[in-house]
Every structure is written in structure tokens, then in C-alpha cells.
Design an enzyme around this catalytic site. Structure first.
Site, short mmCIF file in Angstrom:
data_model
loop_
_atom_site.label_atom_id
_atom_site.label_comp_id
_atom_site.label_asym_id
_atom_site.label_seq_id
_atom_site.Cartn_x
_atom_site.Cartn_y
_atom_site.Cartn_z
N GLY A 27 0.80 -1.21 0.00
CA GLY A 27 0.00 0.00 0.00
C GLY A 27 0.83 1.26 0.00
N ASN A 28 0.17 2.40 0.29
CA ASN A 28 0.78 3.72 0.18
C ASN A 28 1.44 3.88 -1.19
OD1 ASN A 28 1.52 6.30 1.05
ND2 ASN A 28 3.51 5.60 1.77
N HIS A 30 2.83 4.83 -4.80
CA HIS A 30 3.45 5.98 -5.45
C HIS A 30 3.68 5.63 -6.92
CE1 HIS A 30 7.11 3.65 -5.07
NE2 HIS A 30 6.99 3.63 -3.75
N HIS A 33 5.07 2.15 -7.77
CA HIS A 33 4.10 1.05 -7.76
C HIS A 33 3.23 1.07 -9.01
CE1 HIS A 33 4.63 1.39 -3.22
NE2 HIS A 33 4.87 0.12 -3.45
N GLY A 144 9.89 -4.83 -8.23
CA GLY A 144 10.78 -3.75 -8.62
C GLY A 144 12.24 -4.04 -8.32
N LYS A 145 13.11 -3.52 -9.17
CA LYS A 145 14.55 -3.68 -8.96
C LYS A 145 15.08 -2.88 -7.78
CE LYS A 145 16.46 -4.99 -13.47
NZ LYS A 145 17.44 -4.58 -14.51
N ASP A 147 14.24 -3.12 -4.80
CA ASP A 147 14.46 -4.18 -3.81
C ASP A 147 15.17 -5.34 -4.51
OD1 ASP A 147 12.90 -3.11 -1.40
OD2 ASP A 147 11.43 -2.97 -3.01
N SER A 183 7.82 4.25 -0.26
CA SER A 183 6.80 4.69 0.70
C SER A 183 7.45 5.38 1.89
CB SER A 183 5.97 3.49 1.17
OG SER A 183 5.27 2.92 0.09
N ARG A 184 8.64 4.93 2.27
CA ARG A 184 9.30 5.49 3.45
C ARG A 184 9.89 6.88 3.19
NH1 ARG A 184 10.32 -0.21 4.39
NH2 ARG A 184 9.45 -0.79 6.44
#
Length: 279
Positions: A27-28, A30, A33, A144-145, A147, A183-184
């Protein structure tokens, strides 16, 4: 877009769908995502997304309770992109009993880098991903790359368990100043947000030194860590690894060896940021 909360209803909605593409999120949402959703649509139909903040992958002193949750706004974004089903279970639905069976990545991959500084993190990731795959049964799933280590672990898990799901890698989405979207990032103060792109700049400097022929990889890593510290960061690691397995490059690594990736994690104020750059 249909929002479903139960596994039974999810399976009912997807009955007979053979080309489902899946994007799991916490969630959250951006722009990063949303790019995953668009990529998923090119690899399958219908597109299914999930929103689930997975307690198993948070350490006891990490931000599970404060992790940003923006469900209504997320639903609007996903609906506009044509997502067919959003699976948004609560903990009791996904974990109706204590999750005693868990997936453990091999130590040489799961206990290094992020795994060293966040013990148990990848056990939580692989366990929830396997469970979500069981619920959705996708033909393809997009990660996603940004991570990078997580992407590799999930891809290896699918291969070793012979799961009929292709893992699609999405390029890291960045703000105009180079900061990888996360998100952070919302935790950053205005001053910290102005400083945050320095992490990417440090990775670019590492790549430039390697591409220009420097071979003392340890010196390059140490210089990068020193640069971050001098700017007020608290680095966990800046590490050059082989792209293929995220193990350390051989002594005397040269251009004829397999390509590298530089990965970094560092705290800026109270916020921990990660990033990477392929070389």
C-alpha cells in the site's frame, strides 16, 4: 475494480483466468508502484494487485504500526489503471492460525546485505509471497529492482519450487533528482528530503570508478561509506556484488568477470533508505 477481502471470494473472481498478472504491495502507492501495474498489464490479463502490510517481515523495533497506510487513495489509483481485482485481506484472513510453516531462503543469499541488518526479513517476505501466489495463482508477477535482493530471492524461490509464475523485473522509478521512490520517503523532513538524493549520487560515483578501471573494490566501498558518513548519514552497507547471485566478486575481479551491482542501505535521520545500481 472489485475489492475483495477473503481468499474464497478472490478465487471466485479469478476462476478460469489463466493469464493473471499480479503485483503485490503493502500500500501507500506511489509512481513506482503504478509503473509495476502498467508493466503487469503487458504480461497478463487480468491484472490483480494486493495490499497487505505483512507483520512477518518487520522486526520488533521496526515500523509496522506506523507504516503509512493510504487505502482509499490507493484504491482510486489502482482503479484508474484498470486493475481487475484488489485483494486486501486482513491478518486474520491471511494468517487464520499461527504461521508455523515458513519459507527460509538459503543463508548465503538471505542472511547477507538486508538479511544481515534485518534478521528474519526475507523469511517473512518469501512466506507471504508464496501464500499470496497460492491465493492468486498468477502466470506472471512484477517486482521492482529497487528491492534488488528481494527480487532475486523471490525469483529463485519460484524456480526451486517449480511455481508456474514468471517473475518480471521492473526498473527503479526515481524522482527528478534521482531519489528512488519509496513509501518510506514520506518519513523524511524537508531538509532530509533535499539531502536524500546523495545516496544515488554516491552509487553513481562507485559505478564510475569501477567502469574507469579501478579494481580495489574494498577501497571504493569504504570511500562511499565515508562520503555518506561525512554528510551525516549512518550507513549499514555499500557493497559491490555479482549480479548473478549477490555474492562477493572474486579477488582480482576484472571486466571479463560477470557484471556487478552496487547496493546500499543507510539511515538519514530516522529513515532507512535502500538503493542499488547495476554496473
Amino acid at each position: 475494480m472489485k475489492v475483495v477481502r477473503s481468499i474464497e471470494e478472490l478465487r471466485s473472481q479469478l476462476l478460469g483466468q489463466l493469464r493473471t498478472a499480479f503485483v503485490p504491495t503493502m500500500g501507500n502507492l506511489h509512481a513506482g508502484h503504478l509503473s509495476l501495474i502498467k508493466l503487469a498489464a503487458r504480461h497478463g490479463d487480468p491484472v490483480v494487485a494486493s495490499i497487505f502490510v505483512n507483520r512477518l517481515q518487520f522486526g520488533p523495533k521496526e515500523d509496522f504500526d506506523s507504516y503509512p497506510r493510504t487505502f482509499e487513495a490507493d484504491c482510486d489509483k489502482l482503479a484508474k489503471l484498470g486493475v481487475y481485482v484488489l485483494f486486501a485481506p486482513d491478518e486474520r484472513e491471511l494468517y487464520p492460525e499461527p504461521q508455523e510453516y515458513r519459507v527460509s531462503p538459503p543463508r548465503q543469499l538471505g542472511d547477507t546485505l538486508e538479511g544481515e541488518f534485518r534478521p528474519g526479513f526475507f523469511v517473512g517476505v518469501t512466506t507471504v509471497v508464496l501464500k499470496l501466489f497460492s491465493c492468486v495463482q498468477p502466470r506472471a508477477a512484477v517486482f521492482g529492482k529497487k528491492d534488488y535482493q528481494q527480487l532475486m530471492i523471490v525469483r529463485n524461490m519460484c524456480r526451486q519450487f517449480a511455481l508456474p509464475c514468471e517473475i518480471i523485473a521492473a526498473e527503479t522509478v526515481r524522482a527528478d533528482d534521482g531519489l528512488a521512490l519509496s513509501s518510506r520517503n514520506g518519513y523524511l523532513s524537508e531538509e532530509e528530503r533535499a539531502e536524500a538524493p546523495a545516496l544515488y549520487k554516491v552509487l553513481q560515483a562507485v559505478r564510475e570508478r569501477v567502469v574507469n578501471g579501478e579494481r580495489s573494490l574494498a577501497d571504493i566501498e569504504n570511500d562511499a561509506i565515508s562520503e555518506l558518513r561525512s554528510r551525516g548519514w549512518r550507513p549499514d552497507y555499500v557493497s559491490l556484488r555479482r549480479r548473478g547471485d549477490l555474492q562477493l566478486p572474486p579477488t582480482g575481479w576484472g571486466k571479463e568477470d560477470e557484471p556487478l551491482v552496487v547496493l546500499a542501505a543507510a539511515h538519514l535521520g530516522k529513515t532507512r533508505l535502500i538503493d542499488n545500481l547495476e554496473i
